[in-house]
Design a protein around this motif. Structure first.
Motif, PDB file in Angstrom:
ATOM      1  N   GLY A 335       0.829  -1.266  -0.090  1.00  0.00           N
ATOM      2  CA  GLY A 335       0.037   0.028  -0.187  1.00  0.00           C
ATOM      3  C   GLY A 335       0.805   1.255  -0.001  1.00  0.00           C
ATOM      4  N   PHE A 336       1.746   1.252   0.672  1.00  0.00           N
ATOM      5  CA  PHE A 336       2.834   2.301   0.747  1.00  0.00           C
ATOM      6  C   PHE A 336       4.309   1.827   1.203  1.00  0.00           C
ATOM      7  CE2 PHE A 336       4.880   6.224   2.186  1.00  0.00           C
ATOM      8  CZ  PHE A 336       4.662   7.009   1.145  1.00  0.00           C
ATOM      9  N   GLY A 337       4.570   1.343   2.263  1.00  0.00           N
ATOM     10  CA  GLY A 337       5.831   1.002   2.639  1.00  0.00           C
ATOM     11  C   GLY A 337       6.640   1.892   3.593  1.00  0.00           C
ATOM     12  N   LEU A 338       6.231   2.032   4.773  1.00  0.00           N
ATOM     13  CA  LEU A 338       6.902   3.075   5.793  1.00  0.00           C
ATOM     14  C   LEU A 338       8.277   2.743   5.957  1.00  0.00           C
ATOM     15  CD1 LEU A 338       4.193   4.591   8.196  1.00  0.00           C
ATOM     16  CD2 LEU A 338       5.572   5.871   6.335  1.00  0.00           C
ATOM     17  N   THR A 339       8.452   1.444   5.885  1.00  0.00           N
ATOM     18  CA  THR A 339      10.024   1.082   6.071  1.00  0.00           C
ATOM     19  C   THR A 339      10.888   1.658   5.033  1.00  0.00           C
ATOM     20  OG1 THR A 339       9.724  -1.096   5.086  1.00  0.00           O
ATOM     21  CG2 THR A 339       9.388  -0.960   7.571  1.00  0.00           C
ATOM     22  N   VAL A 340      10.274   1.878   3.958  1.00  0.00           N
ATOM     23  CA  VAL A 340      11.162   2.477   2.769  1.00  0.00           C
ATOM     24  C   VAL A 340      11.755   3.836   3.294  1.00  0.00           C
ATOM     25  CG1 VAL A 340      11.112   3.179   0.506  1.00  0.00           C
ATOM     26  CG2 VAL A 340      10.393   1.069   0.843  1.00  0.00           C
ATOM     27  N   THR A 341      10.391   4.682   3.675  1.00  0.00           N
ATOM     28  CA  THR A 341      10.897   5.943   4.220  1.00  0.00           C
ATOM     29  C   THR A 341      11.844   6.002   5.340  1.00  0.00           C
ATOM     30  OG1 THR A 341       8.442   6.257   3.757  1.00  0.00           O
ATOM     31  CG2 THR A 341       9.636   8.261   4.515  1.00  0.00           C
ATOM     32  N   ILE A 362      10.514   6.491  -4.109  1.00  0.00           N
ATOM     33  CA  ILE A 362      11.783   6.448  -4.774  1.00  0.00           C
ATOM     34  C   ILE A 362      11.915   6.964  -6.129  1.00  0.00           C
ATOM     35  CG2 ILE A 362      13.524   4.689  -5.403  1.00  0.00           C
ATOM     36  CD1 ILE A 362      12.848   3.052  -3.009  1.00  0.00           C
ATOM     37  N   GLU A 363      12.654   7.599  -6.636  1.00  0.00           N
ATOM     38  CA  GLU A 363      12.786   7.966  -7.901  1.00  0.00           C
ATOM     39  C   GLU A 363      14.214   7.210  -8.236  1.00  0.00           C
ATOM     40  OE1 GLU A 363      14.224  11.956 -10.827  1.00  0.00           O
ATOM     41  OE2 GLU A 363      13.714  12.040  -8.605  1.00  0.00           O
ATOM     42  N   HIS A 364      13.779   6.307  -9.239  1.00  0.00           N
ATOM     43  CA  HIS A 364      14.799   5.350  -9.651  1.00  0.00           C
ATOM     44  C   HIS A 364      16.207   6.104 -10.210  1.00  0.00           C
ATOM     45  CE1 HIS A 364      16.565   1.564 -11.055  1.00  0.00           C
ATOM     46  NE2 HIS A 364      16.868   2.092 -12.326  1.00  0.00           N
ATOM     47  N   GLY A 368      17.093   5.833  -4.746  1.00  0.00           N
ATOM     48  CA  GLY A 368      17.031   4.585  -4.553  1.00  0.00           C
ATOM     49  C   GLY A 368      17.076   3.766  -5.791  1.00  0.00           C
ATOM     50  N   LEU A 369      16.726   2.583  -5.858  1.00  0.00           N
ATOM     51  CA  LEU A 369      16.453   1.473  -7.024  1.00  0.00           C
ATOM     52  C   LEU A 369      15.206   0.942  -7.189  1.00  0.00           C
ATOM     53  CD1 LEU A 369      20.212   0.073  -7.140  1.00  0.00           C
ATOM     54  CD2 LEU A 369      19.234   2.111  -8.576  1.00  0.00           C
ATOM     55  N   LEU A 370      14.457   0.823  -8.124  1.00  0.00           N
ATOM     56  CA  LEU A 370      13.285   0.226  -8.281  1.00  0.00           C
ATOM     57  C   LEU A 370      13.219  -0.947  -9.398  1.00  0.00           C
ATOM     58  CD1 LEU A 370      10.899   3.216  -8.418  1.00  0.00           C
ATOM     59  CD2 LEU A 370      11.079   1.905  -6.500  1.00  0.00           C
ATOM     60  N   LEU A 371      12.702  -1.998  -8.955  1.00  0.00           N
ATOM     61  CA  LEU A 371      12.751  -3.007  -9.840  1.00  0.00           C
ATOM     62  C   LEU A 371      11.362  -3.490 -10.299  1.00  0.00           C
ATOM     63  CD1 LEU A 371      15.331  -5.115 -10.522  1.00  0.00           C
ATOM     64  CD2 LEU A 371      15.390  -3.717  -8.234  1.00  0.00           C
ATOM     65  N   GLY A 402      21.869   7.857  -1.014  1.00  0.00           N
ATOM     66  CA  GLY A 402      21.574   7.909   0.301  1.00  0.00           C
ATOM     67  C   GLY A 402      21.041   9.164   0.789  1.00  0.00           C
ATOM     68  N   ARG A 403      22.145  10.235   0.483  1.00  0.00           N
ATOM     69  CA  ARG A 403      21.762  11.523   1.047  1.00  0.00           C
ATOM     70  C   ARG A 403      20.842  12.137   0.086  1.00  0.00           C
ATOM     71  NH1 ARG A 403      27.537  11.135   0.703  1.00  0.00           N
ATOM     72  NH2 ARG A 403      27.764  11.721  -1.039  1.00  0.00           N
ATOM     73  N   ASN A 404      20.591  11.787  -1.129  1.00  0.00           N
ATOM     74  CA  ASN A 404      19.254  12.350  -1.806  1.00  0.00           C
ATOM     75  C   ASN A 404      18.112  11.961  -1.168  1.00  0.00           C
ATOM     76  OD1 ASN A 404      20.983  13.466  -3.613  1.00  0.00           O
ATOM     77  ND2 ASN A 404      20.891  11.851  -5.273  1.00  0.00           N
ATOM     78  N   ALA A 405      17.879  10.632  -0.908  1.00  0.00           N
ATOM     79  CA  ALA A 405      16.863   9.892  -0.267  1.00  0.00           C
ATOM     80  C   ALA A 405      16.522  10.720   1.124  1.00  0.00           C
ATOM     81  CB  ALA A 405      17.342   8.618   0.095  1.00  0.00           C
TER      82      ALA A 405
END
Length: 432
Positions: A335-341, A362-364, A368-371, A402-405
């Motif tokens: 649904g969202f994924g707060l652990t990503v945040t 995430i902007e690939h 981060g990286l998106l699959l 990581g800094r961008n994130a």
């Protein structure tokens, strides 16, 4: 000062409970925020877990039959009766997720102004999701405000999958509120290297690994210490859609560096009353780990903190995410994924599936990286291996990611923004 109630089915466990906790602690001069947790009903939670999967497009069982439907309505009536002993019909109410939805028409009948916030769903709607929304819409009382985490999760009423037009087509007001994290909590505050090391050692992952862990509120399955080796981490509930077993299979069958470790961390299955599948999912992951050859098995660690010890749980998740070389979120649906945040806030490189609300975080290639395919084990392993290799080599590319994130989360994904958006929601409910 107005009173706003947030209603959900569990006091702890998962992002929804944490979001409500942050909202109830908000210092808002106009609204006093309170919380109501509905009663536990294991039989009903079996039904609502089927609804949960179906809203993610997974045909995991049928819609409620007449007996289950009637039981759900009785559950709603009992909880509305209990709720109204503490609340005033003039109060505002935000219901969270399907478990509470049948309360909506009953509360509306009592004169309550309310919203329903659905934290789950999928952008890839299909016949299963369409049928499930058809069933749930019977509980959408007149004037109910619908709240979703992303426009992509708003159900299309005419089943044409044209989600870009879904907001305009709804006969209910719709608002989008992305979930957020509170940077000031123990789970997200800065930790020193010594705090990280001590926390992981106390949990059985440091220099003296044992099972169960030194802290009795954490059960750890571990045969070796992490040392200074690369660490791959996924933090999730033990839910089949989080695919912890798939992460384990990806790690075991890949050419990842031989020194790399995998840590799968999820709350103790006994801690989450509304998730009847957790114990079975965890047991299956344990079985799969036990079948691995010893050279791989000793580098796979399973960690289950008990949620009733909120301090230990929050500190452990914080330490694991900060210790991680790379954080993975290989959810099949999300649904969202707060652990990503959370991981992005800690400036960790994240490799995640392009599902649900994750692409809104995430902007690939930037944050981060998106699959594209969460079931592509080779693709996930290649991406994770690339990150691990470059981080170990100190190339700098993924450190910048990581800094961008972190900067993105600081700008867009903290609880300050979500609290403001909820205040706007409360004003909408008041008609102001």
């Amino acid at each position: 000062m107005g009173v706003v109630w947030h209603v959900n089915s569990t006091a702890r466990g998962g992002g929804v409970a944490e979001i409500i906790g942050a909202l109830c602690q908000a210092d808002d001069p106009r609204y006093r925020t309170r919380r109501f947790v509905t009663s536990e009903d294991p039989a009903l939670f079996e039904v609502t877990k089927r609804i949960h999967h179906r809203l993610h497009g997974v045909p995991a069982g049928e819609l409620p039959d007449s007996a289950e439907h009637d039981a759900w309505c009785r559950y709603a009536r009992a909880n509305v009766k209990e709720f109204l002993t503490s609340a005033d019909p003039k109060d505002l109410v935000v219901l969270h997720d399907p478990q509470t939805l049948p309360m909506a028409p009953l509360l509306a009948e009592a004169g309550v102004r309310l919203a329903w916030r659905c934290h789950i769903g999928t952008a890839g709607q299909n016949a299963v999701t369409a049928a499930t929304w058809d069933y749930l819409r019977q509980f959408w009382s007149e004037g109910l405000v619908l709240v979703f985490s992303s426009p992509a999760l708003v159900p299309a009423l005419d089943h044409d999958h044209d989600l870009a037009l879904a907001l305009e087509k709804h006969d209910h007001p719709v608002r989008i509120i992305r979930p957020s994290i509170d940077p000031g909590t123990l789970k997200n505050r800065p930790l020193s290297d010594d705090e990280v090391s001590k926390t992981l050692t106390d949990a059985g992952l440091g220099t003296r690994p044992i099972s169960p862990a030194l802290d009795s509120s954490v059960v750890t399955v571990s045969e070796s210490d992490l040392g200074t080796d690369p660490v791959i981490v996924q933090v999730s509930r033990w839910d089949p859609l989080k695919d912890m077993a798939g992460v384990l299979e990806m790690f075991a069958s890949s050419d990842l560096p031989s020194r790399a470790h995998l840590v799968l961390c999820g709350p103790s299955p006994q801690s989450i009353s509304d998730d009847p599948e957790a114990a079975g999912v965890y047991a299956e992951v344990v079985r799969r780990r036990d079948r691995l050859v010893s050279a791989v098995r000793r580098r796979v660690h399973l960690v289950c903190p008990a949620l009733d010890d909120t301090r230990t749980n929050a500190l452990l998740v914080n330490a694991l995410q900060r210790r991680a070389t790379v954080v993975v979120q290989k959810s099949l649906e999300e649904g969202f994924g707060l652990t990503v945040t959370e991981a992005m806030w800690k400036a960790r490189p994240v490799v995640a599936a392009r599902v649900g609300g994750i692409p809104s975080q995430i902007e690939h290639g930037v944050t981060g990286l998106l699959l594209d395919d969460p079931r592509d084990l080779d693709g996930f392993a290649a991406a994770v291996g690339d990150v691990v290799g470059e981080v170990v080599a100190h190339s700098g590319q993924y450190a910048q990611m990581g800094r961008n994130a972190h900067e993105f989360v600081d700008r867009e994904m903290t609880s300050h923004r979500e609290i403001r958006e909820h205040t706007d929601l409360y004003r909408l409910l008041e008609g102001s």
